[in-house]
Design a protein around this motif. Structure first.
Motif, PDB file in Angstrom:
ATOM      1  N   ILE A 159       0.836  -1.204   0.000  1.00  0.00           N
ATOM      2  CA  ILE A 159       0.000   0.000   0.000  1.00  0.00           C
ATOM      3  C   ILE A 159       0.872   1.256   0.000  1.00  0.00           C
ATOM      4  N   ALA A 160       1.940   1.240   0.791  1.00  0.00           N
ATOM      5  CA  ALA A 160       2.835   2.400   0.836  1.00  0.00           C
ATOM      6  C   ALA A 160       3.437   2.683  -0.539  1.00  0.00           C
ATOM      7  N   THR A 161       3.863   1.650  -1.250  1.00  0.00           N
ATOM      8  CA  THR A 161       4.445   1.873  -2.576  1.00  0.00           C
ATOM      9  C   THR A 161       3.397   2.371  -3.571  1.00  0.00           C
ATOM     10  N   GLN A 162       2.149   1.919  -3.399  1.00  0.00           N
ATOM     11  CA  GLN A 162       1.080   2.431  -4.266  1.00  0.00           C
ATOM     12  C   GLN A 162       0.866   3.918  -4.029  1.00  0.00           C
ATOM     13  N   LYS A 163       0.816   4.315  -2.756  1.00  0.00           N
ATOM     14  CA  LYS A 163       0.523   5.705  -2.401  1.00  0.00           C
ATOM     15  C   LYS A 163       1.709   6.636  -2.671  1.00  0.00           C
ATOM     16  N   LEU A 164       2.916   6.206  -2.310  1.00  0.00           N
ATOM     17  CA  LEU A 164       4.078   7.083  -2.425  1.00  0.00           C
ATOM     18  C   LEU A 164       4.643   7.188  -3.840  1.00  0.00           C
TER      19      LEU A 164
END
Length: 163
Positions: A112-117
């Motif tokens: 999720i972090a890689t999707q958002k960032l």
């Protein structure tokens, strides 16, 4: 009404943040999601004891907390009541019991972090092998017949709130 079901026939989806300033993981989640909360959980009542419980995924895995203990460590930011039928409640309760002790999915948080960032597409899916808090709450909501996105592995707390 089925024997042992709570009279109120409802669940509550609770969005919260931790009490105290030293919750680094929660702070990072709130910053990445641009959200006022970092956690999603399901409040329900034990059909046998009528005790209020919180069903959640956290770092130690999938568990129930007695509601007062949960509130000692968390500040509710938003709560949504969902009316359920007795059969939906039985389905939700059974789902919860069968998942107790399941693993927390740190890799889903990274996904999720890689999707958002970085605006990456989702690169990790493990279905129901392990969970994050918002995915677990979304899977509970799906038991009520609420239309949910196909990819629950990438469901973050803010995304669940927006549903």
């Amino acid at each position: 009404m089925a024997r042992g079901l709570p009279a109120n026939k409802r669940i509550v989806i609770c969005f919260s943040k931790p009490r105290g300033a030293w919750a680094i993981g929660a702070t990072l989640i709130m910053k990445v999601l641009r959200s006022k909360f970092s956690h999603a959980a399901v409040e329900l009542v034990d059909p046998a004891t009528q005790l209020p419980l919180v069903f959640q995924a956290q770092g130690s895995g999938i568990n129930f907390y007695y509601q007062d203990l949960f509130l000692n460590h968390n500040v509710p930011v938003a709560r949504f009541e969902v009316e359920v039928t007795p059969l939906e409640y039985i389905s939700i309760w059974s789902f919860a019991l069968k998942r107790l002790g399941s693993d927390y999915s740190y890799i889903e948080l990274l996904n999720i972090a890689t999707q958002k960032l970085f605006n990456w597409r989702s690169w990790f899916k493990n279905g129901e092998k392990s969970y994050i808090c918002s995915e677990l709450a979304a899977r509970v909501l799906a038991k009520t017949g609420l239309a949910m996105p196909e990819d629950l592995d990438s469901m973050d707390p803010q995304g669940l709130y927006d549903i």
